[in-house]
Scaffold this motif. Structure first.
Motif, PDB file in Angstrom:
ATOM      1  N   GLU A  37       0.819  -1.214   0.000  1.00 18.06           N
ATOM      2  CA  GLU A  37       0.000   0.000   0.000  1.00 18.06           C
ATOM      3  C   GLU A  37       0.853   1.263   0.000  1.00 18.06           C
ATOM      4  N   ARG A  38       2.015   1.221   0.685  1.00 20.48           N
ATOM      5  CA  ARG A  38       2.908   2.382   0.753  1.00 20.48           C
ATOM      6  C   ARG A  38       3.824   2.502  -0.465  1.00 20.48           C
ATOM      7  N   GLY A  39       3.858   1.459  -1.301  1.00 21.69           N
ATOM      8  CA  GLY A  39       4.692   1.496  -2.491  1.00 21.69           C
ATOM      9  C   GLY A  39       6.155   1.186  -2.237  1.00 21.69           C
ATOM     10  N   VAL A  40       6.451   0.455  -1.162  1.00 21.80           N
ATOM     11  CA  VAL A  40       7.842   0.115  -0.848  1.00 21.80           C
ATOM     12  C   VAL A  40       8.085  -1.393  -0.904  1.00 21.80           C
ATOM     13  N   LEU A  41       7.187  -2.118  -1.565  1.00 17.85           N
ATOM     14  CA  LEU A  41       7.339  -3.561  -1.726  1.00 17.85           C
ATOM     15  C   LEU A  41       8.073  -3.850  -3.034  1.00 17.85           C
ATOM     16  N   ILE A  42       9.088  -4.686  -2.959  1.00 19.51           N
ATOM     17  CA  ILE A  42       9.836  -5.106  -4.137  1.00 19.51           C
ATOM     18  C   ILE A  42       9.654  -6.610  -4.280  1.00 19.51           C
ATOM     19  N   ASP A  43       9.018  -7.023  -5.369  1.00 15.82           N
ATOM     20  CA  ASP A  43       8.759  -8.442  -5.603  1.00 15.82           C
ATOM     21  C   ASP A  43       9.829  -8.993  -6.538  1.00 15.82           C
ATOM     22  N   ALA A  44      10.770  -9.757  -5.986  1.00 13.22           N
ATOM     23  CA  ALA A  44      11.862 -10.334  -6.770  1.00 13.22           C
ATOM     24  C   ALA A  44      11.653 -11.837  -6.954  1.00 13.22           C
ATOM     25  N   THR A  45      10.403 -12.287  -6.890  1.00 10.53           N
ATOM     26  CA  THR A  45      10.117 -13.724  -6.998  1.00 10.53           C
ATOM     27  C   THR A  45       9.988 -14.194  -8.439  1.00 10.53           C
ATOM     28  N   HIS A  46       9.768 -13.285  -9.377  1.00 12.39           N
ATOM     29  CA  HIS A  46       9.547 -13.626 -10.780  1.00 12.39           C
ATOM     30  C   HIS A  46       8.399 -14.616 -10.926  1.00 12.39           C
ATOM     31  N   GLY A  47       7.345 -14.413 -10.149  1.00 12.78           N
ATOM     32  CA  GLY A  47       6.152 -15.243 -10.246  1.00 12.78           C
ATOM     33  C   GLY A  47       6.187 -16.531  -9.449  1.00 12.78           C
ATOM     34  N   ARG A  48       7.274 -16.788  -8.764  1.00 13.97           N
ATOM     35  CA  ARG A  48       7.360 -18.011  -7.955  1.00 13.97           C
ATOM     36  C   ARG A  48       6.829 -17.745  -6.547  1.00 13.97           C
ATOM     37  N   ARG A  49       6.703 -18.811  -5.795  1.00 10.45           N
ATOM     38  CA  ARG A  49       6.206 -18.706  -4.432  1.00 10.45           C
ATOM     39  C   ARG A  49       7.215 -17.960  -3.548  1.00 10.45           C
ATOM     40  N   THR A  50       6.735 -17.057  -2.711  1.00  8.59           N
ATOM     41  CA  THR A  50       7.596 -16.314  -1.799  1.00  8.59           C
ATOM     42  C   THR A  50       8.017 -17.223  -0.655  1.00  8.59           C
ATOM     43  N   ARG A  51       9.323 -17.375  -0.463  1.00  4.47           N
ATOM     44  CA  ARG A  51       9.839 -18.220   0.604  1.00  4.47           C
ATOM     45  C   ARG A  51      10.577 -17.431   1.670  1.00  4.47           C
ATOM     46  N   ALA A  52      10.958 -16.188   1.354  1.00  6.54           N
ATOM     47  CA  ALA A  52      11.623 -15.351   2.354  1.00  6.54           C
ATOM     48  C   ALA A  52      11.270 -13.889   2.093  1.00  6.54           C
ATOM     49  N   VAL A  53      11.234 -13.131   3.178  1.00  4.76           N
ATOM     50  CA  VAL A  53      10.960 -11.705   3.120  1.00  4.76           C
ATOM     51  C   VAL A  53      12.171 -10.998   3.711  1.00  4.76           C
ATOM     52  N   VAL A  54      12.730 -10.070   2.935  1.00  6.11           N
ATOM     53  CA  VAL A  54      13.893  -9.315   3.378  1.00  6.11           C
ATOM     54  C   VAL A  54      13.424  -7.927   3.784  1.00  6.11           C
ATOM     55  N   ILE A  55      13.786  -7.517   4.986  1.00  4.17           N
ATOM     56  CA  ILE A  55      13.432  -6.191   5.491  1.00  4.17           C
ATOM     57  C   ILE A  55      14.712  -5.363   5.527  1.00  4.17           C
ATOM     58  N   THR A  56      14.660  -4.169   4.931  1.00  8.27           N
ATOM     59  CA  THR A  56      15.841  -3.317   4.875  1.00  8.27           C
ATOM     60  C   THR A  56      15.726  -2.158   5.856  1.00  8.27           C
ATOM     61  N   ASP A  57      16.855  -1.492   6.087  1.00  9.82           N
ATOM     62  CA  ASP A  57      16.857  -0.370   7.020  1.00  9.82           C
ATOM     63  C   ASP A  57      16.137   0.858   6.463  1.00  9.82           C
ATOM     64  N   SER A  58      15.864   0.868   5.166  1.00  5.68           N
ATOM     65  CA  SER A  58      15.140   1.983   4.556  1.00  5.68           C
ATOM     66  C   SER A  58      13.627   1.769   4.596  1.00  5.68           C
ATOM     67  N   GLY A  59      13.204   0.622   5.127  1.00  3.59           N
ATOM     68  CA  GLY A  59      11.779   0.320   5.210  1.00  3.59           C
ATOM     69  C   GLY A  59      11.242  -0.436   4.010  1.00  3.59           C
TER      70      GLY A  59
END
Length: 90
Positions: A37-59
């Motif tokens: 919703e905030r526009g800070v999500l980066i989807d690097a799965t290329h359509g595959r199932r999400t297995r890990a979520v990386v949280i950065t210091d920039s939010g």
């Protein structure tokens, strides 16, 4: 700056990582939805199932298809190989 491969040639700065977590719990699902919703999500799965979520210091929240353990191993193996290179030079 040390970069970590999070799959499909996508790289993230290891210095900016705060956490690598599983996407299964309800609080993490809420974090993902809020980031979308905030526009800070980066989807690097290329359509595959999400297995890990990386949280950065920039939010920013990054979704990857790699498992948390795989990412952690890549970070620690990179650090170990750098230490080996330094020891070889000395």
């Amino acid at each position: 700056m040390k970069l970590v491969n999070i799959g499909f040639g996508n790289l993230v700065s290891a210095n900016r990582l705060v956490a690598i977590v599983s996407p299964e719990s309800a609080p993490i699902k809420r974090i993902i939805q809020d980031a979308k919703e905030r526009g800070v999500l980066i989807d690097a799965t290329h359509g595959r199932r999400t297995r890990a979520v990386v949280i950065t210091d920039s939010g920013h929240i990054i979704l990857t298809y790699l498992q948390s353990e795989t990412l952690a191993n890549r970070i620690t193996n990179d650090e170990a190989s750098l230490e080996d290179e330094v020891n070889e030079v000395e």
